[in-house]
Design an enzyme around this catalytic site. Structure first.
Site, mmCIF file in Angstrom:
data_model
loop_
_atom_site.group_PDB
_atom_site.id
_atom_site.type_symbol
_atom_site.label_atom_id
_atom_site.label_comp_id
_atom_site.label_asym_id
_atom_site.label_seq_id
_atom_site.Cartn_x
_atom_site.Cartn_y
_atom_site.Cartn_z
ATOM 1 N N TYR A 52 -0.620 3.260 5.401
ATOM 2 C CA TYR A 52 -0.892 4.554 4.907
ATOM 3 C C TYR A 52 -1.998 5.209 5.852
ATOM 4 C CZ TYR A 52 0.361 2.240 0.604
ATOM 5 O OH TYR A 52 1.043 1.673 -0.512
ATOM 6 N N HIS A 120 2.635 -6.737 2.105
ATOM 7 C CA HIS A 120 3.188 -5.461 1.926
ATOM 8 C C HIS A 120 4.700 -5.371 2.003
ATOM 9 C CE1 HIS A 120 2.413 -0.747 2.221
ATOM 10 N NE2 HIS A 120 3.184 -1.066 1.220
#
Length: 366
Positions: A52, A120
């Site tokens: 992010y 992730h």
């Protein structure tokens, strides 16, 4: 056994709102002010990822701001990040990179430990890749740099399978699973037997339901478009019906975002019990976002008496739930065939072995 399930607040601050995926200029956002107000409101858990970009950097700088350090110490909040996903089409689950990524996150946050590190989007790599990365994270737990190990992703079946394999290989469960976009007003597939029950059967005690608005789909104004453009996977048909639902909620004096968040918080509480907890992660970028989310939460969650403005320790408000019932039912009715529609993750041409999109000729040659 991890006691993470007893430490987390029902609402968790999601750091994706400070990314180029979700905002055109995240560097201009008042991150420190948002975090200070979040902590004051009892929202003392943050989830982010190096993917992010530049969320980790912004959060790390904000957490060192005097407005926060004067009032909160590192032990007052839970800090969660991820490893393995670098870009939309770039993954590195090797033990060396896992260790390097954790080291980088520790430096960015100026801390000597991370409360949770997730692998992730595990559906983009092989199961062996995921198990190897988890093994390295467990070594980092032994070293005191990581306190809890988790896996994240969209594919519920993959998450359940990896969780079972972790327990078999390492003799212990993963501490937490994070799934996004599948315990909300549009898609409730996380609650089917292959979801939460399978996770619990694998020994998992904590599940994080990320994106109760389905990456901004369940709100007025359409999906968020950041610096990287429109990345949302929803087809136009689903987007259109969600716009209709948003207009209906407005006609009822409500906002779709608020109704959707209350729905997700309800389902999280309804599916939790003594040793199994579901918490909700919601993306927050601004003070206005935070205020709306906290105020919405406090309409469906009764605050603890000791802190009437805090979501920490709150319990479900059944009177609000009764009032919301007709709104939930109407939204599901309007969604029709789009109810429980799931996205494809990863894309059909993605090869977990090669970690890239391959064409048919490559498939036949391999």
């Amino acid at each position: 056994m991890s006691d993470l399930h007893s430490q987390l607040p029902p609402l968790i601050l999601g750091g994706a709102g400070w990314s180029y995926q979700c905002h055109p200029a995240p560097d201009a956002l008042p991150v420190a002010n948002v975090i200070r107000q979040a902590f004051d409101s009892g929202v003392r858990a943050i989830d982010t990822s190096p993917y992010y970009e530049p969320s980790e950097q912004l959060l790390g700088k904000a957490l060192q701001n005097a407005s926060i350090t004067k009032h909160y110490t590192r032990s007052d909040y839970i800090l969660m990040t991820k490893v393995g996903r670098i870009k939309s089409d770039q993954f590195d689950y090797t033990p060396a990179w896992v260790r390097e990524s954790v080291s980088r996150s520790l430096k960015r946050f100026n801390t000597d430990y991370l409360d949770v590190v997730f692998c992730h989007d595990v559906e983009f790599v092989t199961e062996d890749d995921a198990l190897g990365a988890i093994g390295e994270l467990l070594k980092l737990v032994d070293e005191g740099k990581v306190r809890n190990v988790g896996i994240s992703g969209y594919r519920i079946d993959v998450l359940a399978r990896v969780a079972q394999s972790v327990r078999k290989r390492y003799g212990r469960p993963v501490d937490v699973i994070q799934n996004w976009g599948q315990m909300n007003l549009q898609n409730g597939r996380l609650e089917v037997e292959e979801g939460l029950k399978a996770f619990e059967d694998a020994g998992v005690q904590t599940v994080l339901n990320a994106s109760p608005l389905n990456i901004g789909l369940l709100r007025a104004g359409g999906v968020p478009v950041g610096k990287l453009g429109d990345f949302h996977p929803a087809p136009e048909g689903l987007r259109s019906v969600c716009r209709d639902v948003a207009e209906y909620m407005t006609s009822q004096g409500e906002s779709l975002a608020a109704v959707a968040l209350r729905y997700a918080l309800w389902r999280a509480e309804a599916t939790s019990h003594d040793h199994f907890r579901v918490c909700t992660i919601t993306g927050i970028s601004t003070i206005a976002d935070l205020t709306e989310n906290v105020n919405t939460s406090l309409t469906i969650l009764n605050p603890a008496e000791k802190s009437p403005t805090s979501v920490a320790g709150a319990t479900l408000d059944h009177s609000q739930l009764e009032r919301d019932g007709r709104l939930f039912d109407k939204a599901r009715e309007m969604l029709g065939d789009w109810s429980d529609y799931s996205f494809t993750s990863p894309d059909p041409g993605w090869s977990p072995e090669l970690k890239k999109i391959i064409n048919p000729s490559e498939k036949s040659d391999s």
